[in-house]
Design an enzyme around this catalytic site. Structure first.
Site, mmCIF file in Angstrom:
data_model
loop_
_atom_site.group_PDB
_atom_site.id
_atom_site.type_symbol
_atom_site.label_atom_id
_atom_site.label_comp_id
_atom_site.label_asym_id
_atom_site.label_seq_id
_atom_site.Cartn_x
_atom_site.Cartn_y
_atom_site.Cartn_z
ATOM 1 N N GLU A 173 0.816 -1.218 0.000
ATOM 2 C CA GLU A 173 0.000 0.000 0.000
ATOM 3 C C GLU A 173 0.851 1.269 0.000
ATOM 4 O O GLU A 173 0.532 2.233 -0.698
ATOM 5 C CB GLU A 173 -0.914 -0.018 1.223
ATOM 6 C CG GLU A 173 -1.848 1.185 1.298
ATOM 7 C CD GLU A 173 -2.577 1.246 2.625
ATOM 8 O OE1 GLU A 173 -3.265 2.247 2.857
ATOM 9 O OE2 GLU A 173 -2.431 0.307 3.433
ATOM 10 N N ASP A 174 1.910 1.279 0.790
ATOM 11 C CA ASP A 174 2.644 2.528 1.034
ATOM 12 C C ASP A 174 3.974 2.651 0.305
ATOM 13 O O ASP A 174 4.651 3.669 0.434
ATOM 14 C CB ASP A 174 2.903 2.696 2.541
ATOM 15 C CG ASP A 174 1.608 2.898 3.317
ATOM 16 O OD1 ASP A 174 0.609 3.301 2.688
ATOM 17 O OD2 ASP A 174 1.590 2.651 4.539
#
Length: 719
Positions: free
Chosen positions: A92-93
């Site tokens: 996600e990051d």
């Protein structure tokens, strides 16, 4: 120096306690060296991926996944889960792809990481829908591998520990979500240690003032009662030793949020709650649990009605213990829990006990199977409906206040309090719920809406052609039953709407000298596409539900070279109402139309066709939309009952209501509801909701009533 070492060195001194060194040391106590090395490798990979990223608190981002892994290590989770915890934010990051994780750490870890990742790429109409869809994804990922939610719960726990860096409004939102969703999930999976921490942290952020007051009161009570508690603990230990029972006695630390909940539930002041002392006795076997129970009941007198045997009948999340409340010195209540070492581990770790007790396979498997059963129910719940409906259904299921009932074979079924016979039927199997027609409780026939009580034996009677009743949705309490009924009714309403839509469209086409069966399928599909609909079936459904007007659609279906008739084509006749159209044809409750009444119909968006009497006072509200009016007529010889209301003015005398009800019943007419509206001292108005077949039966009822000496006037209710 590598990235991992440099970032570890950047951790503030106060944060080093949750660093990777502590994590690895903890893992070495229960994992083989090769698996600990895998976790070290994952840490180095994650540290490099998150290099340069910081949390709102200012610490390096890698500190968060390491802390999440540390929480799971306390629960003795396996190496794959610990690795997934360290990597749970890299997809996600960071620029890391799922395939890269799978190649380096295996497909199993990659699936776990993907299951925890959020749904930032999808566009939602509202924040509530985004939250609900993310929640749905998490729960359905749990069905594939329950370790997904273990990582998610640990992730939420550490986020709650560090919530102070967030703005106040954000803190309150996250705290409420934690109390409503995550703490109940931890409780449902039996992870008491995580559940308690999430509740206290959520309580502290959502109601900081209340938290401080209760915390101060508990600290004060703990100081005042220290000597008192020690004396009771010594008495319990001495009693066990004298009886030759091996075990340990622990004082139970009070859980702030549970104290707050008890105050709200009992509407009791704080001082009446904090005076309850808690002790836990942990012994070696189930047999010893019951021996210890007898011993404590000998030392202190038990309170009547305050004993619970969760060993014989475990809670829904697998929790087992004996609970008893005793009269202590000066009449002070003492709560005692008695359990085995295995039960104690499961009470704290819940489903995680499956990974702790590989040697005791039966123990671990029991809790895993119980969780899997719940997750399978989630799969059934998510069919049909949107994400927010699904989330509300799961919320209902996450707050169980259970009753325990038995099948005719003696199997125990756990259901929420106020669950009915229909809830029981669906808990056995969806097909049994869909086909149930009656129920027996302790061998006596009862209505299906009857609430169940502890210890009852319930038998469900089914019929092959039976279907769910829409009214069941109003009284069932389990999420599974509600979801199954809604799913069936949505399918039923769809098919009824499609059929009605075809009839309405065919009628509109007949006004243009056309017929639906002569229109090519390609032309119907093209018309649907022009209206941004997926199929001809969806077009028919929208017409049946009143969301598209049949005359306008009919004109779209005309051949390109055709023209509308200059002269009106004689209509094929009004739409015939058979009374069996189901949920897409409703009868207005303002005028209660019944067969043989002159009627008109109004196309209501989303509801379909609504039938009114021609003399209904509400019709003038719809005059501005003549295109939504529909000519309808009753089919002859309808074989079903219709509701109708009558108003009866009577003189007040004893037994008048009973005499009128008896008179109505003599005409073979069912009374659905009676309301009494007292007008003055001498006369009253009675409003009866009756079920009749047609106007002829209603006329007979009214004629008979007018002959009664106490009846002054009888009229049919009309808006």
């Amino acid at each position: 120096m590598d990235y991992a070492s440099s970032i570890l060195g950047l951790l503030p001194t106060g944060r080093r306690s949750i660093g990777v060194t502590q994590l690895l040391n903890k893992l070495e106590t229960y994992l083989p060296p090769a698996q600990v090395d895998r976790v070290r490798d994952a840490y180095e990979f994650g540290a490099q991926a998150h290099h340069g990223q910081k949390r709102l608190s200012g610490e390096p981002y890698i500190a968060h996944p390491v802390a999440v892994a540390d929480i799971l290590a306390d629960l003795h989770l396996d190496a794959q889960t610990i690795v997934a915890a360290i990597l749970h934010d890299v997809i996600e990051d960071t620029a890391t792809a799922k395939e890269e994780i799978a190649e380096r750490f295996g497909a199993e870890v990659a699936e776990l990481v993907d299951g925890v990742s959020k749904l930032d790429q999808i566009q939602f109409r509202s924040r509530a829908e985004a939250q609900a869809e993310s929640f749905r994804k998490m729960l359905l990922a749990m069905v594939r591998d329950i370790r997904v939610v273990m990582v998610k719960l640990a992730d939420r726990t550490h986020n709650m520990r560090t919530l102070g860096a967030m703005p106040p409004a954000k803190r309150r939102t996250i705290a409420r979500e934690t109390l409503e969703i995550y703490a109940p999930i931890a409780n449902r999976l039996g992870i008491h240690s995580v559940k308690s921490e999430l509740e206290d942290l959520g309580f502290k952020s959502l109601y900081p003032g209340r938290y401080r007051i209760i915390e101060r009161a508990l600290k004060k009570a703990r100081g005042n009662q220290k000597q008192f508690v020690g004396k009771i603990a010594d008495n319990l230990r001495g009693g066990l030793q004298k009886a030759g029972i091996k075990g340990r006695v622990e004082g139970r630390e009070k859980h702030l949020y549970s104290v707050y909940q008890k105050m709200r539930r009992k509407r009791a002041p704080l001082n009446s709650i904090v005076d309850v002392f808690g002790f836990r006795i942990v012994v070696d076997s189930v047999d010893t649990c019951y021996r210890a129970l007898g011993l404590v009941h000998g030392l202190y007198r038990p309170m009547p009605g305050r004993f619970k045997d969760y060993i014989a009948i475990p809670r829904i999340n697998g929790y087992q213990s004996l609970h008893t409340t005793l009269f202590g010195p000066n009449g002070m209540p003492i709560e005692v829990q008695i359990r085995t070492e295995e039960m104690h581990s499961v009470a704290e770790a819940g489903i995680a006990a499956h990974w702790q007790y590989k040697s005791g396979e039966d123990q671990g498997r029991a809790y895993r199977d119980r969780a899997s059963e719940w997750l399978q129910q989630l799969m059934e719940m998510q069919h049909g409906g949107n994400s927010e409906e699904f989330m509300e259904s799961v919320k209902v299921d996450l707050f169980p206040d259970k009753v325990y009932v038995f099948t005719p074979r003696g199997e125990i079924r756990r259901l929420p309090r106020n669950a009915t016979a229909v809830d029981f039927a669906y808990s056995v199997h969806t097909d049994i719920g869909n086909h149930c027609v009656a129920a027996k409780i302790d061998r006596r026939l009862v209505p299906l809406r009857t609430p169940l009580r502890n210890g009852q034996t319930v038998e469900i009677i089914t019929a092959k052609g039976a279907t769910p009743n829409p009214a069941w949705v109003n009284f069932v309490v389990t999420a599974k039953a509600r979801a199954a009924i809604r799913h069936y009714l949505k399918g039923l309403k769809h098919s009824e709407a499609v059929e009605l839509g075809k009839r309405l469209l065919n009628q509109a086409l007949s006004d243009l000298a056309l017929a639906l069966k002569k229109i090519p399928e390609e032309r119907i599909q093209a018309a649907a596409s022009e209206l941004n609909l997926k199929s001809a079936e969806e077009l028919f459904e929208r017409i049946g539900l009143g969301e598209r007007l049949a005359p306008l659609v009919a004109r779209r279906l005309m051949p390109a070279d055709a023209q509308a008739p200059a002269e009106p084509v004689p209509q094929s006749g009004p739409l015939a109402i058979a009374g069996t159209e189901g949920m897409v044809v409703t009868y207005a409750r303002c005028c209660f139309p019944i067969p043989n009444d002159p009627i008109m119909a109004y196309l209501s968006s989303g509801r379909g066709v609504v039938i009114h009497r021609e003399v209904c006072g509400n019709l003038h509200n719809y005059r501005k939309q003549p295109d939504k009016w529909l000519s309808v007529a009753w089919q002859p010889n309808l074989d079903r009952l219709f509701n109708v209301e009558i108003r009866i003015d009577v003189t007040n005398r004893m037994g008048a209501l009973a005499a009128i009800a008896s008179n109505i019943a003599s005409t073979d007419t069912n009374i659905e509801h009676v309301a009494v509206d007292e007008r003055d001292g001498d006369a009253s108005t009675l409003i009866f909701d009756l079920q009749v077949r047609n106007r002829k039966q209603l006329a007979t009822v009214i004629k008979n009533l007018r002959k009664m000496p106490e009846v002054m006037r009888v009229t049919r209710v009309l808006a």
